[in-house]
Design an enzyme around this catalytic site. Structure first.
Site, PDB file in Angstrom:
ATOM      1  N   ASP A 238       0.836  -1.199   0.000  1.00 18.15           N
ATOM      2  CA  ASP A 238       0.000   0.000   0.000  1.00 18.15           C
ATOM      3  C   ASP A 238       0.876   1.257   0.000  1.00 18.15           C
ATOM      4  O   ASP A 238       1.894   1.315   0.700  1.00 18.15           O
ATOM      5  CB  ASP A 238      -0.859  -0.028   1.277  1.00 18.15           C
ATOM      6  CG  ASP A 238      -1.860   1.092   1.344  1.00 18.15           C
ATOM      7  OD1 ASP A 238      -2.708   1.172   0.446  1.00 18.15           O
ATOM      8  OD2 ASP A 238      -1.809   1.895   2.303  1.00 18.15           O
ATOM      9  N   GLU A 299       1.290  -0.500  -5.107  1.00 20.79           N
ATOM     10  CA  GLU A 299       0.308   0.553  -5.406  1.00 20.79           C
ATOM     11  C   GLU A 299       1.111   1.772  -5.845  1.00 20.79           C
ATOM     12  O   GLU A 299       1.484   2.621  -5.040  1.00 20.79           O
ATOM     13  CB  GLU A 299      -0.548   0.882  -4.181  1.00 20.79           C
ATOM     14  CG  GLU A 299      -1.732   1.750  -4.578  1.00 20.79           C
ATOM     15  CD  GLU A 299      -2.263   2.682  -3.492  1.00 20.79           C
ATOM     16  OE1 GLU A 299      -3.287   3.323  -3.722  1.00 20.79           O
ATOM     17  OE2 GLU A 299      -1.631   2.777  -2.412  1.00 20.79           O
TER      18      GLU A 299
HETATM   19  C1  NOJ Z   1      -4.407   3.209  -0.589  1.00 24.74           C
HETATM   20  C2  NOJ Z   1      -5.567   2.304  -0.327  1.00 24.74           C
HETATM   21  O1  NOJ Z   1      -5.891   1.632  -1.514  1.00 24.74           O
HETATM   22  C3  NOJ Z   1      -6.675   3.167   0.201  1.00 24.74           C
HETATM   23  O2  NOJ Z   1      -7.905   2.480   0.263  1.00 24.74           O
HETATM   24  C4  NOJ Z   1      -6.273   3.682   1.546  1.00 24.74           C
HETATM   25  O3  NOJ Z   1      -7.263   4.574   2.024  1.00 24.74           O
HETATM   26  C5  NOJ Z   1      -4.930   4.429   1.454  1.00 24.74           C
HETATM   27  N1  NOJ Z   1      -3.955   3.749   0.667  1.00 24.74           N
HETATM   28  C6  NOJ Z   1      -4.348   4.604   2.821  1.00 24.74           C
HETATM   29  O4  NOJ Z   1      -3.861   3.387   3.303  1.00 24.74           O
END
Ligand code: NOJ
Length: 577
Positions: A238, A299
């Site tokens: 993430d 991500e």
């Molecule tokens: C990216 C995640 O996909 C999202 O859902 C989240 O709110 C943020 N990162 C913070 O962790």
């Protein structure tokens, strides 16, 4: 008539039904072949991954919230669909301020989702079906209720103080710099326990970890080992873009306008992607490599293919699968833009493997981005044919295989996602793309046995659900199954190069997947009008092709020099030498 001949006839009729009315010559009802790459270390290169938002998938104990046993109960659906791995968004203990992206214990399962034993059972059952389990690793921050943060907050000399980023304010009452949180407001929160500020790129309840502290690094590396030993095949990491920030805390330069939460916009120059992030991810990759076949997915919200390329690492020694989000930035059905995005990732300087994404739990479902009330199923077939026939891995989002739509909240009182509560109406939040999975026509679409689901089921569940679509040869679900089967079955799709056949046509995208063992032709009509397509047999390398899947009525072997595509039409065929 003998029994065998009867069943042959029935099979033939079923096959015709599947292909006859413009569905697929490959038929959605056939058995999914095994993925021959499943036991290789680079299995992920030939994989379709499937993202599950556990709150929303299946609620086995009927408390309104999905859970891990619910996922286990539905593994056969995933096996029939042909997914190779599931990525489960965070299911660790959490105060659920950001629905799991605020982890308070990295080594356990949140009781509302089940137990560690439930998790082990899920992994074992998935393995029986050749499905790998990937977890979501929230590396940038923890919850403010994580033991490390609660210790860290106590005093400046607490052993955990340096697990987070604490600084003095610039002057009394002023944060250390001008950085703003992507979830609204300043990125700094003051704690009167020690008169210092802590940094959080997201909510105040999500303090950023200090990865420059070797103890944090070791703790987090060990977390990954813990889960690898539980049979996990990798992690979706993430928010890696914000893992580090400028150590001098230089102010970000201003940008035009205000954000949804009323703050002046800024360019996120100093709180994103300093070079250190790559060195750190390379270390995390070394840990993954201690366990064969493990994969790191990122991500990675990069602006340019060059930035994305850096995440593969100079020697492909960083993330195997940094997500390519550029399709999600295309706002309309435009062949030129999609073609350019494919060309950009195909020519990335380190030859990193493309990882395509169309939707996820933070982005509107793609049928809503590109479709309208009358054409969403057509858009689903078109867009799935795009990203499932390209060279690369695909990451699906639960429900897209049945054409699930966004079901957005209409009133702020109904919003569950904090960014929606805070930013309404400019930012309505992400509830719309997180509604319960639609399994059948029964109460709550079969998500549970009748308890009020945490988010409302979409009204289209009577027609768009797994049971109804399984029975319908024309359904989006059978279309997806057909496409995924092609990727497994046909060498053109599992090993072929991508060769674009046109450059400027705004309506039709045409390309080959060319391998030593066969070549496939893919034509996609992004327009609402029918299109006539003329192909140069010399350039394509054949004049005739055997139809594999089509939304039209062509069957068997056809001449490809002149073809007709229906609105949003798809034509996939294997060239005949
Ligand atoms: C990216 C995640 O996909 C999202 O859902 C989240 O709110 C943020 N990162 C913070 O962790």
């Amino acid at each position: 008539m003998s029994r065998r001949r009867l069943s042959l006839l029935a099979g033939l009729l079923l096959g015709l039904a599947a292909s006859g009315a413009g569905q697929t010559a490959a038929g959605g009802d056939r058995q999914m072949p095994a993925n021959k790459f499943a036991s290789q270390n680079d299995w992920w290169k030939h994989a379709v991954l499937y993202e599950i938002y556990p709150r929303s998938y299946a609620d086995s104990n009927n408390d309104g919230t999905g859970d891990l046993p619910g996922i286990t109960q539905h593994l056969d659906h995933l096996a029939q669909l042909g997914v190779d791995a599931i990525w489960i968004t965070p299911c660790f203990p959490s105060p659920q301020v950001d629905f799991g992206y605020d982890v308070s214990d990295y080594r356990n399962i949140d009781p509302q989702y089940g137990t560690l034993a439930d998790f082990d059972h899920l992994v074992a059952e998935a393995k029986k079906r050749d499905i790998k389990v990937i977890l979501d690793f929230v590396v940038n921050h923890t919850s403010d209720k994580h033991r490390w943060f609660m210790e860290s907050e106590k005093s400046k000399d607490n052993p955990y103080r340096d697990y987070y980023i604490w600084r003095d304010g610039k002057r009394s009452g002023q944060p250390p710099n001008n950085w703003t949180s992507t979830f609204g407001g300043p990125s700094w929160t003051f704690s009167d326990k020690t008169n210092q500020w802590y940094y959080h790129f997201f909510y105040p309840q999500q303090p950023d970890l200090n990865w420059r502290n070797p103890k944090v690094e070791q703790e987090m590396f060990d977390v990954t080992r813990f889960w690898y030993r539980h049979g996990v095949y990798g992690f979706r990491l993430d928010a890696v873009d914000t893992l580090f920030e400028d150590p001098n805390l230089t102010d970000n330069p201003p940008a035009e306008g205000t954000d949804a939460y009323g703050m002046a916009k800024q360019q996120h120059t100093y709180d994103h992607r300093p070079a250190e992030v790559h060195a750190e991810l390379q270390k995390l990759r070394k840990v993954a490599d201690e366990f064969p076949g493990r994969v790191l997915i990122g991500e990675t919200w990069t602006e340019t293919p060059q930035q994305l390329a850096e995440y593969y690492g100079p020697l492909n020694n960083e993330l195997q699968m940094p997500m390519y989000f550029n399709f999600t930035k295309v706002t309309k059905l435009d062949a030129v833009q999609f073609r350019q995005k494919v060309a950009a990732i195909e020519s990335n300087p380190v030859h990193g493997w493309p990882v395509y994404v169309l939707s996820n739990h933070d982005i509107r479902r793609y049928v809503d981005r590109y479709g309208n009330t009358g054409n969403k199923d057509q858009v689903a077939k078109l867009m799935s044919a795009l990203y499932l026939t390209l060279r690369g891995s695909a990451i699906m989002y639960y429900g897209e295989e049945i054409g699930m739509e966004n079901n957005d909240p209409k009133r702020v009182e109904d919003v569950k996602d904090v960014i929606g509560k805070k930013g309404w109406p400019k930012e309505i939040g992400r509830d719309g793309e997180r509604t319960p999975m639609q399994w059948n026509r029964s109460v709550n679409a079969g998500f549970n046995k009748g308890a009020k689901p945490w988010l409302p089921v979409d009204a289209n569940y009577k027609t768009h659900n797994v049971a109804a679509e399984t029975a319908d040869p024309q359904s989006v679900l059978n279309w997806y199954r057909g496409l995924i089967r092609l990727r497994r079955d046909n060498p053109a799709f599992y090993e072929g190069d991508y060769v674009s056949l046109n450059d400027t046509d705004a309506n039709v995208m045409s390309f080959l997947r060319k391998s030593q063992h066969g070549t496939a032709l893919v034509l996609l009509n992004f327009a609402a009008q029918p299109q006539a397509v003329s192909l140069d047999a010399g350039k394509v390398g054949a004049e005739r092709a055997r139809v594999l899947m089509t939304t039209g009525s062509q069957l068997g072997t056809v001449n490809i020099t002149h073809l007709a595509l229906n609105p949003y039409g798809v034509f996939i065929a294997e060239l005949q030498p």
